[in-house]
Design a protein around this motif. Structure first.
Motif, PDB file in Angstrom:
ATOM      1  N   ASP A  42     -12.847-127.048  65.140  1.00  0.00           N
ATOM      2  CA  ASP A  42     -13.135-125.951  66.060  1.00  0.00           C
ATOM      3  C   ASP A  42     -13.479-124.714  65.225  1.00  0.00           C
ATOM      4  N   PRO A  43     -14.686-124.172  65.318  1.00  0.00           N
ATOM      5  CA  PRO A  43     -15.062-123.034  64.490  1.00  0.00           C
ATOM      6  C   PRO A  43     -14.248-121.768  64.763  1.00  0.00           C
ATOM      7  N   ASP A  44     -13.531-121.731  65.876  1.00  0.00           N
ATOM      8  CA  ASP A  44     -12.696-120.574  66.193  1.00  0.00           C
ATOM      9  C   ASP A  44     -11.245-120.738  65.753  1.00  0.00           C
ATOM     10  N   VAL A  45     -10.959-121.805  65.028  1.00  0.00           N
ATOM     11  CA  VAL A  45      -9.603-122.033  64.530  1.00  0.00           C
ATOM     12  C   VAL A  45      -9.672-122.266  63.025  1.00  0.00           C
ATOM     13  N   PHE A  46      -8.816-121.543  62.291  1.00  0.00           N
ATOM     14  CA  PHE A  46      -8.686-121.815  60.859  1.00  0.00           C
ATOM     15  C   PHE A  46      -7.228-121.670  60.455  1.00  0.00           C
ATOM     16  N   ILE A  47      -6.900-122.328  59.360  1.00  0.00           N
ATOM     17  CA  ILE A  47      -5.525-122.377  58.847  1.00  0.00           C
ATOM     18  C   ILE A  47      -5.539-121.861  57.419  1.00  0.00           C
ATOM     19  N   VAL A  48      -4.526-121.080  57.077  1.00  0.00           N
ATOM     20  CA  VAL A  48      -4.444-120.531  55.730  1.00  0.00           C
ATOM     21  C   VAL A  48      -3.088-120.905  55.123  1.00  0.00           C
ATOM     22  N   GLU A  49      -3.136-121.507  53.933  1.00  0.00           N
ATOM     23  CA  GLU A  49      -1.938-121.751  53.120  1.00  0.00           C
ATOM     24  C   GLU A  49      -1.862-120.612  52.111  1.00  0.00           C
ATOM     25  N   ILE A  50      -0.697-119.976  52.013  1.00  0.00           N
ATOM     26  CA  ILE A  50      -0.571-118.791  51.174  1.00  0.00           C
ATOM     27  C   ILE A  50       0.652-118.907  50.278  1.00  0.00           C
ATOM     28  N   ASP A  51       0.468-118.552  49.034  1.00  0.00           N
ATOM     29  CA  ASP A  51       1.566-118.378  48.085  1.00  0.00           C
ATOM     30  C   ASP A  51       1.488-116.932  47.612  1.00  0.00           C
ATOM     31  N   GLY A  91       8.467-114.795  45.176  1.00  0.00           N
ATOM     32  CA  GLY A  91       7.330-115.317  45.911  1.00  0.00           C
ATOM     33  C   GLY A  91       7.713-115.785  47.301  1.00  0.00           C
ATOM     34  N   MET A  92       6.703-116.039  48.101  1.00  0.00           N
ATOM     35  CA  MET A  92       6.905-116.546  49.446  1.00  0.00           C
ATOM     36  C   MET A  92       5.706-117.421  49.797  1.00  0.00           C
ATOM     37  N   SER A  93       5.984-118.629  50.255  1.00  0.00           N
ATOM     38  CA  SER A  93       4.933-119.521  50.725  1.00  0.00           C
ATOM     39  C   SER A  93       4.944-119.517  52.241  1.00  0.00           C
ATOM     40  N   LEU A  94       3.756-119.543  52.831  1.00  0.00           N
ATOM     41  CA  LEU A  94       3.654-119.528  54.275  1.00  0.00           C
ATOM     42  C   LEU A  94       2.355-120.166  54.728  1.00  0.00           C
ATOM     43  N   VAL A  95       2.291-120.449  56.013  1.00  0.00           N
ATOM     44  CA  VAL A  95       1.100-120.998  56.652  1.00  0.00           C
ATOM     45  C   VAL A  95       0.811-120.144  57.876  1.00  0.00           C
ATOM     46  N   GLN A  96      -0.453-119.816  58.059  1.00  0.00           N
ATOM     47  CA  GLN A  96      -0.875-119.063  59.233  1.00  0.00           C
ATOM     48  C   GLN A  96      -1.974-119.842  59.943  1.00  0.00           C
ATOM     49  N   ILE A  97      -1.893-119.875  61.259  1.00  0.00           N
ATOM     50  CA  ILE A  97      -2.911-120.526  62.082  1.00  0.00           C
ATOM     51  C   ILE A  97      -3.553-119.447  62.944  1.00  0.00           C
ATOM     52  N   PHE A  98      -4.855-119.287  62.786  1.00  0.00           N
ATOM     53  CA  PHE A  98      -5.626-118.289  63.513  1.00  0.00           C
ATOM     54  C   PHE A  98      -6.468-118.973  64.581  1.00  0.00           C
ATOM     55  N   ARG A  99      -6.452-118.426  65.787  1.00  0.00           N
ATOM     56  CA  ARG A  99      -7.336-118.871  66.868  1.00  0.00           C
ATOM     57  C   ARG A  99      -8.113-117.632  67.321  1.00  0.00           C
ATOM     58  N   LEU A 100      -9.431-117.690  67.201  1.00  0.00           N
ATOM     59  CA  LEU A 100     -10.297-116.557  67.512  1.00  0.00           C
ATOM     60  C   LEU A 100     -10.946-116.700  68.879  1.00  0.00           C
ATOM     61  N   ARG A 101     -11.314-115.559  69.438  1.00  0.00           N
ATOM     62  CA  ARG A 101     -12.122-115.518  70.654  1.00  0.00           C
ATOM     63  C   ARG A 101     -13.054-114.319  70.520  1.00  0.00           C
ATOM     64  N   ASP A 102     -14.337-114.569  70.642  1.00  0.00           N
ATOM     65  CA  ASP A 102     -15.329-113.498  70.540  1.00  0.00           C
ATOM     66  C   ASP A 102     -15.163-112.681  69.256  1.00  0.00           C
ATOM     67  N   THR A 118      -1.134-114.001  43.500  1.00  0.00           N
ATOM     68  CA  THR A 118      -1.134-114.510  44.865  1.00  0.00           C
ATOM     69  C   THR A 118      -2.335-115.426  45.068  1.00  0.00           C
ATOM     70  N   ARG A 119      -2.102-116.541  45.753  1.00  0.00           N
ATOM     71  CA  ARG A 119      -3.170-117.521  45.995  1.00  0.00           C
ATOM     72  C   ARG A 119      -3.175-117.924  47.463  1.00  0.00           C
ATOM     73  N   TYR A 120      -4.365-118.286  47.947  1.00  0.00           N
ATOM     74  CA  TYR A 120      -4.461-118.825  49.295  1.00  0.00           C
ATOM     75  C   TYR A 120      -5.619-119.813  49.372  1.00  0.00           C
ATOM     76  N   ILE A 121      -5.514-120.703  50.341  1.00  0.00           N
ATOM     77  CA  ILE A 121      -6.584-121.649  50.647  1.00  0.00           C
ATOM     78  C   ILE A 121      -6.834-121.550  52.145  1.00  0.00           C
ATOM     79  N   LEU A 122      -8.081-121.281  52.505  1.00  0.00           N
ATOM     80  CA  LEU A 122      -8.466-121.202  53.905  1.00  0.00           C
ATOM     81  C   LEU A 122      -9.099-122.534  54.289  1.00  0.00           C
ATOM     82  N   HIS A 123      -8.548-123.143  55.328  1.00  0.00           N
ATOM     83  CA  HIS A 123      -9.032-124.447  55.798  1.00  0.00           C
ATOM     84  C   HIS A 123      -9.792-124.281  57.110  1.00  0.00           C
ATOM     85  N   ALA A 124     -11.023-124.734  57.130  1.00  0.00           N
ATOM     86  CA  ALA A 124     -11.795-124.776  58.371  1.00  0.00           C
ATOM     87  C   ALA A 124     -11.302-125.972  59.180  1.00  0.00           C
TER      88      ALA A 124
END
Length: 134
Positions: A87-96, A107-118, A78-84
């Motif tokens: 906005d320091p409270d937002v990051f994107i992850v590409e996942i295989d 396998g499954m490829s996906l993208v996740q978008i995280f938005r943080l608060r506190d 399994t591999r992933y790349i985390l993209h900054a």
């Protein structure tokens, strides 16, 4: 001290891999939202969960329903790349994600978008192919 984006992501993955709905829900703000926009209505995986308690309840139920999924995540493949982002409270992850199971490797490829608060997840949009999830 707030978690780094990398630490937040790693804890999120660990909670999912261990099917620990309580640990997963605790990563979210009280009013956090977990969305899977590509899923059709009525899919066994919840399409939208709003609030930490709903996330906990819905994911507990999902993990119980999907307990018969005999695939396991192959961490070595399994591999992933985390993209900054700007906005320091937002990051994107590409996942295989690589799975091992009775039918062999998959396998499954996906993208996740995280938005943080506190330091907690306020919004997570999880984009994956609906037919890849039981």
């Amino acid at each position: 001290m707030p978690l780094t984006n990398q630490e937040t992501y790693q804890r999120y993955v660990w909670a999912g891999m261990t099917r620990d709905a309580a640990a997963l829900a605790e990563l979210f703000t009280e009013d956090g939202v977990l969305e899977t926009p590509l899923l059709p209505a009525g899919h066994s995986y919840p399409r939208r969960m709003a609030g930490r308690e709903e996330i906990r309840r819905a994911m507990t139920a999902y993990y119980e329903r999907s307990a018969s999924d005999d695939r396991t995540v192959n961490v070595d493949r399994t591999r992933y790349i985390l993209h900054a982002t700007a906005d320091p409270d937002v990051f994107i992850v590409e996942i295989d994600t690589a799975f091992d199971g009775p039918a062999g490797e998959s396998g499954m490829s996906l993208v996740q978008i995280f938005r943080l608060r506190d330091g907690k997840i306020a919004l997570l949009r999880d984009y994956f192919a609906p037919d890849e999830v039981a």
